[in-house]
Scaffold this motif. Structure first.
Motif, PDB file in Angstrom:
ATOM      1  N   GLY A  43       0.798  -1.227   0.000  1.00  0.00           N
ATOM      2  CA  GLY A  43       0.000   0.000   0.000  1.00  0.00           C
ATOM      3  C   GLY A  43       0.829   1.273   0.000  1.00  0.00           C
ATOM      4  N   LYS A  44       2.159   1.156  -0.155  1.00  0.00           N
ATOM      5  CA  LYS A  44       3.038   2.327  -0.053  1.00  0.00           C
ATOM      6  C   LYS A  44       2.719   3.384  -1.109  1.00  0.00           C
ATOM      7  CE  LYS A  44       6.929   0.194  -0.750  1.00  0.00           C
ATOM      8  NZ  LYS A  44       6.342  -1.083  -1.207  1.00  0.00           N
ATOM      9  N   THR A  45       2.700   2.977  -2.364  1.00  0.00           N
ATOM     10  CA  THR A  45       2.485   3.941  -3.440  1.00  0.00           C
ATOM     11  C   THR A  45       1.068   4.493  -3.389  1.00  0.00           C
ATOM     12  OG1 THR A  45       4.172   2.983  -4.879  1.00  0.00           O
ATOM     13  CG2 THR A  45       2.416   4.229  -5.944  1.00  0.00           C
ATOM     14  N   THR A  46       0.098   3.657  -3.046  1.00  0.00           N
ATOM     15  CA  THR A  46      -1.278   4.150  -2.906  1.00  0.00           C
ATOM     16  C   THR A  46      -1.345   5.234  -1.848  1.00  0.00           C
ATOM     17  OG1 THR A  46      -2.193   2.010  -3.565  1.00  0.00           O
ATOM     18  CG2 THR A  46      -3.654   3.509  -2.367  1.00  0.00           C
ATOM     19  N   LEU A  47      -0.676   5.021  -0.728  1.00  0.00           N
ATOM     20  CA  LEU A  47      -0.663   6.019   0.334  1.00  0.00           C
ATOM     21  C   LEU A  47      -0.034   7.321  -0.158  1.00  0.00           C
ATOM     22  CD1 LEU A  47      -1.047   6.962   3.228  1.00  0.00           C
ATOM     23  CD2 LEU A  47       1.073   5.765   3.843  1.00  0.00           C
ATOM     24  N   LEU A  48       1.064   7.228  -0.872  1.00  0.00           N
ATOM     25  CA  LEU A  48       1.716   8.430  -1.383  1.00  0.00           C
ATOM     26  C   LEU A  48       0.808   9.162  -2.368  1.00  0.00           C
ATOM     27  CD1 LEU A  48       4.666   9.408  -0.707  1.00  0.00           C
ATOM     28  CD2 LEU A  48       5.181   8.866  -3.084  1.00  0.00           C
ATOM     29  N   ASN A  49       0.109   8.416  -3.217  1.00  0.00           N
ATOM     30  CA  ASN A  49      -0.812   9.037  -4.175  1.00  0.00           C
ATOM     31  C   ASN A  49      -1.964   9.743  -3.470  1.00  0.00           C
ATOM     32  OD1 ASN A  49       0.698   8.224  -6.373  1.00  0.00           O
ATOM     33  ND2 ASN A  49      -0.545   6.402  -6.776  1.00  0.00           N
ATOM     34  N   LEU A  50      -2.404   9.204  -2.347  1.00  0.00           N
ATOM     35  CA  LEU A  50      -3.440   9.868  -1.562  1.00  0.00           C
ATOM     36  C   LEU A  50      -2.913  11.175  -0.968  1.00  0.00           C
ATOM     37  CD1 LEU A  50      -4.902   6.756   0.307  1.00  0.00           C
ATOM     38  CD2 LEU A  50      -6.074   8.112  -1.442  1.00  0.00           C
ATOM     39  N   LEU A  51      -1.674  11.149  -0.489  1.00  0.00           N
ATOM     40  CA  LEU A  51      -1.068  12.358   0.080  1.00  0.00           C
ATOM     41  C   LEU A  51      -0.896  13.443  -0.975  1.00  0.00           C
ATOM     42  CD1 LEU A  51       1.758  10.873   2.350  1.00  0.00           C
ATOM     43  CD2 LEU A  51      -0.455  11.782   3.052  1.00  0.00           C
ATOM     44  N   ALA A  52      -0.628  13.027  -2.213  1.00  0.00           N
ATOM     45  CA  ALA A  52      -0.403  13.981  -3.296  1.00  0.00           C
ATOM     46  C   ALA A  52      -1.698  14.457  -3.941  1.00  0.00           C
ATOM     47  CB  ALA A  52       0.497  13.348  -4.358  1.00  0.00           C
ATOM     48  N   GLY A  53      -2.824  13.881  -3.549  1.00  0.00           N
ATOM     49  CA  GLY A  53      -4.078  14.226  -4.194  1.00  0.00           C
ATOM     50  C   GLY A  53      -4.207  13.660  -5.584  1.00  0.00           C
ATOM     51  N   ILE A  54      -3.346  12.704  -5.934  1.00  0.00           N
ATOM     52  CA  ILE A  54      -3.453  12.032  -7.231  1.00  0.00           C
ATOM     53  C   ILE A  54      -4.602  11.043  -7.197  1.00  0.00           C
ATOM     54  CG2 ILE A  54      -2.258  10.424  -8.790  1.00  0.00           C
ATOM     55  CD1 ILE A  54       0.361  11.752  -7.890  1.00  0.00           C
ATOM     56  N   ASP A  55      -4.835  10.461  -6.040  1.00  0.00           N
ATOM     57  CA  ASP A  55      -5.927   9.513  -5.839  1.00  0.00           C
ATOM     58  C   ASP A  55      -6.783  10.000  -4.679  1.00  0.00           C
ATOM     59  OD1 ASP A  55      -7.404   7.298  -6.404  1.00  0.00           O
ATOM     60  OD2 ASP A  55      -5.790   5.848  -6.080  1.00  0.00           O
ATOM     61  N   ARG A  56      -8.031   9.612  -4.658  1.00  0.00           N
ATOM     62  CA  ARG A  56      -8.946   9.994  -3.578  1.00  0.00           C
ATOM     63  C   ARG A  56      -9.289   8.768  -2.743  1.00  0.00           C
ATOM     64  NH1 ARG A  56     -11.438  15.061  -4.044  1.00  0.00           N
ATOM     65  NH2 ARG A  56     -11.191  16.099  -6.085  1.00  0.00           N
ATOM     66  N   PRO A  57      -9.430   8.928  -1.434  1.00  0.00           N
ATOM     67  CA  PRO A  57      -9.770   7.780  -0.593  1.00  0.00           C
ATOM     68  C   PRO A  57     -11.201   7.315  -0.819  1.00  0.00           C
ATOM     69  CG  PRO A  57      -9.805   9.783   0.717  1.00  0.00           C
ATOM     70  CD  PRO A  57      -9.285  10.175  -0.644  1.00  0.00           C
ATOM     71  N   THR A  58     -11.417   6.033  -0.587  1.00  0.00           N
ATOM     72  CA  THR A  58     -12.779   5.507  -0.605  1.00  0.00           C
ATOM     73  C   THR A  58     -13.561   6.046   0.581  1.00  0.00           C
ATOM     74  OG1 THR A  58     -11.933   3.493  -1.644  1.00  0.00           O
ATOM     75  CG2 THR A  58     -14.133   3.375  -0.656  1.00  0.00           C
ATOM     76  N   SER A  59     -12.889   6.160   1.722  1.00  0.00           N
ATOM     77  CA  SER A  59     -13.468   6.790   2.905  1.00  0.00           C
ATOM     78  C   SER A  59     -12.333   7.330   3.765  1.00  0.00           C
ATOM     79  CB  SER A  59     -14.321   5.792   3.705  1.00  0.00           C
ATOM     80  OG  SER A  59     -13.517   4.720   4.191  1.00  0.00           O
ATOM     81  N   GLY A  60     -12.684   8.202   4.692  1.00  0.00           N
ATOM     82  CA  GLY A  60     -11.685   8.809   5.559  1.00  0.00           C
ATOM     83  C   GLY A  60     -11.278  10.186   5.065  1.00  0.00           C
TER      84      GLY A  60
END
Length: 228
Positions: A43-60
């Protein structure tokens, strides 16, 4: 600088789903140098993408660099990212038809945070900062891998972002060159910049202040690193 609250990120897979980040909460203070490590698929890259606003969380909730990312539109995210986040990737992602200096200037042109008359001088200053001022007029293909990554770091610093995010920045480099690139990050951190780096480097603890280990989308250890 960063506050993640009970974040889940899942992706559809067939008739079910795969959970890449699983109810993760995390706080990173301004000025910290944090390494996120873990095996492939953790989940490392997914977490980084969430921090960068490249991806959006499903919840939270994801807050970073003064913004609640979930409250921003796509155009708002792009504007926020351009002004507040520097991104460094494993494969450099320099535009091949632009010179090194032009690659560094490009984010300044998009964000319009740096006055136009200052942009070239700033690009040259940043290239000098990472030790490749003499490569400014060359195309990326003429540079070594380590030089290209230094150029990518200079580009990430173009708009003087408070937050620097790096995804496997040494993954495409030999060990000696990787060490040199990591030292650039360490120097930037001593100047007060907040850095989060996803890495497989085994000796990353020698330069970071904190190491977070992920497994199956969850934090399994979160340790301050004491260097001697």
């Amino acid at each position: 600088m960063i506050e993640i609250s009970d974040v889940v990120k899942s992706y559809p897979l067939g008739e079910g789903e795969v959970v890449a980040v699983d109810h993760l909460s995390l706080t990173v203070e301004a000025g910290e140098f944090v390494a996120i490590v873990g095996r492939s698929g953790s989940g490392k890259t997914t977490l980084l993408n969430l921090l960068a606003g490249i991806d959006r969380p499903t919840s939270g909730i994801v807050r970073a660099a003064g913004a609640d990312l979930g409250a921003l539109s796509e155009s708002g995210l792009a504007e926020w990212r351009g002004r507040n986040v520097g991104l460094v990737f494993q494969f450099f992602q320099l535009l091949p038809t632009l010179t090194v200096a032009e690659n560094v200037m490009l984010p300044m042109d998009f964000a319009a945070k740096i006055p136009a008359v200052r942009r070239r001088d700033r690009a040259l200053e940043l290239l000098a900062r990472v030790g490749i001022a003499d490569q400014a007029g060359k195309l990326p293909a003429m540079l070594s891998g380590g030089q290209q990554q230094r150029a990518a770091i200079a580009r990430a610093l173009a708009n003087d972002p408070p937050l620097l995010l790096a995804d496997e920045p040494t993954g495409n480099l030999d060990s000696h060159t990787a060490d040199a690139v990591l030292e650039v990050f360490a120097d930037l951190n001593t100047e007060g910049r907040t850095i989060v780096v996803v890495t497989h480097e085994r000796d990353i603890r020698s330069i970071v202040g904190r190491e977070i280990v992920l497994a199956d989308g969850r934090i399994i250890t979160d340790d301050d690193v004491v260097t001697t």
